[in-house]
Design a protein around this motif. Structure first.
Motif, mmCIF file in Angstrom:
data_model
loop_
_atom_site.group_PDB
_atom_site.id
_atom_site.type_symbol
_atom_site.label_atom_id
_atom_site.label_comp_id
_atom_site.label_asym_id
_atom_site.label_seq_id
_atom_site.Cartn_x
_atom_site.Cartn_y
_atom_site.Cartn_z
ATOM 1 N N LEU A 44 0.984 -1.091 -0.046
ATOM 2 C CA LEU A 44 0.109 0.098 0.029
ATOM 3 C C LEU A 44 0.794 1.142 -0.057
ATOM 4 N N MET A 45 0.934 1.864 -1.176
ATOM 5 C CA MET A 45 1.766 3.029 -1.533
ATOM 6 C C MET A 45 0.891 4.298 -1.351
ATOM 7 N N PRO B 265 6.065 5.598 1.411
ATOM 8 C CA PRO B 265 5.667 4.407 2.241
ATOM 9 C C PRO B 265 4.069 4.757 2.548
ATOM 10 N N THR B 266 3.337 3.427 3.070
ATOM 11 C CA THR B 266 2.177 3.805 3.686
ATOM 12 C C THR B 266 2.053 4.936 4.660
ATOM 13 N N PHE C 90 -3.690 6.824 -1.925
ATOM 14 C CA PHE C 90 -3.307 5.688 -1.408
ATOM 15 C C PHE C 90 -3.255 4.608 -2.701
ATOM 16 N N CYS C 91 -2.335 3.694 -2.875
ATOM 17 C CA CYS C 91 -2.937 2.686 -4.382
ATOM 18 C C CYS C 91 -1.942 1.557 -3.999
ATOM 19 N N TRP C 92 -2.696 0.136 -4.258
ATOM 20 C CA TRP C 92 -2.004 -1.175 -4.086
ATOM 21 C C TRP C 92 -1.043 -1.445 -5.227
ATOM 22 N N VAL C 93 0.225 -1.582 -5.082
ATOM 23 C CA VAL C 93 1.511 -1.678 -6.033
ATOM 24 C C VAL C 93 1.980 -3.186 -5.553
ATOM 25 N N THR C 94 2.449 -3.680 -6.732
ATOM 26 C CA THR C 94 3.377 -4.885 -6.339
ATOM 27 C C THR C 94 4.698 -4.614 -6.339
ATOM 28 N N LEU C 95 5.638 -5.633 -5.932
ATOM 29 C CA LEU C 95 7.230 -5.226 -5.780
ATOM 30 C C LEU C 95 7.726 -5.002 -7.277
ATOM 31 N N GLY C 96 7.277 -5.976 -8.255
ATOM 32 C CA GLY C 96 7.633 -5.605 -9.592
ATOM 33 C C GLY C 96 7.450 -4.224 -9.927
#
Length: 476
Positions: free
Chosen positions: A124-125, A141-142, A208-214
């Protein structure tokens, strides 16, 4: 090099390493596409009010030059103060000096929240604007908050999602370690770098937005997009995401091998720790906090404190109006570097294992004598007009490198809450296996696994090197 998409690695592997490897390989298969994330960030930059104006020191509200010491401090005696520091050091050619420095004894929280979405771990960024950023909001960061902020000394709004990092019964802690920040500008500053995984649903607010590590790894390569606080927390992520990239060329195979504890390096773990201890014992650094009025060779005007040769950095002040922060407006001092920095990590392959050339660097604000830094870390403008023998080692090599040697090259911003337009050009450059490093005692070749092990502890790897570890892990 082609990106390997998530489905290639969708095999039963519910270990933490396996799940993080899956997230690191997922670029187009997350809950949001890269295009979605870039569009979200652009919308937040456009919609957030964030107006920053340079002002004279007399325009500061709730800040003042303290009577007697002339330290620049907040009326509450919280947040931070800018004061003087006297330094005696045997490192490099300048052995003693005085300078302004930020003294912020509070320990803040830099935290990333993680949860599985459709079987893939997501982070969560936050799109967060800081007064010193060159371009408004960056991916943060969150939670990114000083102790004064989350205790609401400013009487502002609460920090979203803070409860996940204060009440640790609500999730699983993947990382929790105190890490330093810029030792040339901060006096013994540390933040708590945290990664917490939760099981249940968590709603992402507008910022905020959900983001993968990739996806984060791809965005790391884009200028001034992923902020410093995200980069330092990513470096503390457990594991090296071994095997996350599927098929590899020789360089990527060497990078994966560098993360493998079973593959030996040029130095054993004991030898690497002995070298660090020897550098800690060898160098002598003594510091003493002073009143700002005791700092020599620096001049204060109505709107800036600067070195008499206009090198190093300046202290200045800004007024900020914002609608996405805990308070709607404030003033504060900031540190402004004299130019864009150059930060580079030289790497080479040795027997199929990638090694990084790190330096044992002395900075006056470290809690320890040394921390491990990249091969090169400097602001080239500080050395203009000086003879070459006074330049930092490897500056000319980095400047004259062949573009075909470069695996990473991006301009990245430093912490915008304390620094004004502080930018560095970060590079990862491959050197040949027989690279003549000159057997300098303050430099050593370490594997990524050795660096990852040190990142589990405080005061070993500096913030610039942590950025490059995060970038190295994200190469594809």
């Amino acid at each position: 090099m082609a990106t390997v998409e998530g489905p290639v690695l969708r095999v039963p592997d519910d270990t933490l390493t396996g799940r993080l490897a899956l997230s690191a390989s997922t670029v187009d298969g997350g809950v949001n596409s890269l295009a979605d994330i870039r569009s979200w960030l652009a919308r937040r930059r456009a919609s957030q009010l964030h107006h920053v104006e340079r002002i004279p020191f007399s325009g500061l509200r709730s800040w003042r030059f303290e009577e007697g010491s002339a330290d620049l401090c907040h009326d509450s005696h919280k947040f931070f103060r800018i004061q003087g520091l006297r330094v005696h050091s045997d490192y490099r050619h300048v052995r003693q000096w005085t300078q302004p420095i930020i003294n912020q004894p509070e320990i803040g929280i830099l935290g990333i929240l993680i949860r599985d979405i459709d079987g893939v771990p997501h982070c969560l960024m936050q799109a967060k604007a800081e007064p010193g950023n060159v371009n408004g909001a960056q991916i943060s960061p969150t939670v990114q908050a000083t102790r004064s902020n989350y205790l609401r000394v400013h009487a502002g709004n609460t920090v979203p999602y803070l409860e996940y990092f204060q009440n640790l019964q609500s999730g699983s802690v993947l990382a929790d370690v105190l890490q330093s920040e810029q030792g040339a500008w901060f006096y013994r500053k540390r933040n708590r770098n945290m990664i917490v995984e939760v099981d249940g649903p968590v709603e992402a607010g507008d910022d905020f937005c959900w983001v993968t590590l990739g996806q984060l790894h791809v965005l790391l390569g884009e200028d001034n997009t992923v902020n410093m606080d995200t980069r330092t927390v990513l470096a503390c992520m457990p594991g090296g995401f071994e095997g996350a990239l599927g098929d590899q060329d020789e360089f990527m195979s060497a990078l994966v091998s560098s993360c493998d504890p079973a593959r030996g390096g040029l130095r054993t773990r004991t030898e690497a720790m002995s070298w660090i201890t020897s550098r800690e014992a060898q160098h002598d650094v003594r510091t003493e906090l002073l009143g700002l009025n005791e700092v020599r060779e620096w001049r204060r005007t109505e709107d800036v404190i600067r070195h008499e040769e206009d090198r190093f950095f300046r202290v200045m002040a800004v007024s900020v109006r914002a609608d996405s922060r805990e308070v709607a407006g404030w003033t504060q001092p900031l540190i402004e570097p004299v130019g864009v920095g150059s930060i580079a990590l030289l790497v080479k392959r040795v027997a199929g294992v990638l090694h990084a050339l790190v330096s044992a660097r002395v900075e006056p604000g470290y809690r320890s004598t040394i921390e491990l830094a990249p091969t090169l870390q400097c602001i080239p403008a500080n050395y203009a007009g000086l003879p070459r023998e006074l330049h930092p080692p490897f500056l000319d090599y980095v400047h004259d490198r062949d573009p075909r040697q470069v695996w990473f090259d991006a301009e990245l911003s430093e912490e915008g809450g304390r620094f004004y337009h502080a930018r560095n050009r970060y590079q990862i450059i491959e050197a040949p296996e027989d690279f003549p490093d000159g057997d300098r005692p303050d430099f050593q070749w370490l594997t990524l696994h050795q660096l990852n092990s040190l990142l589990m502890h405080s005061n070993y790897v500096n913030v610039q090197a942590r950025t490059l570890v995060a970038c190295l892990r994200g190469l594809r």
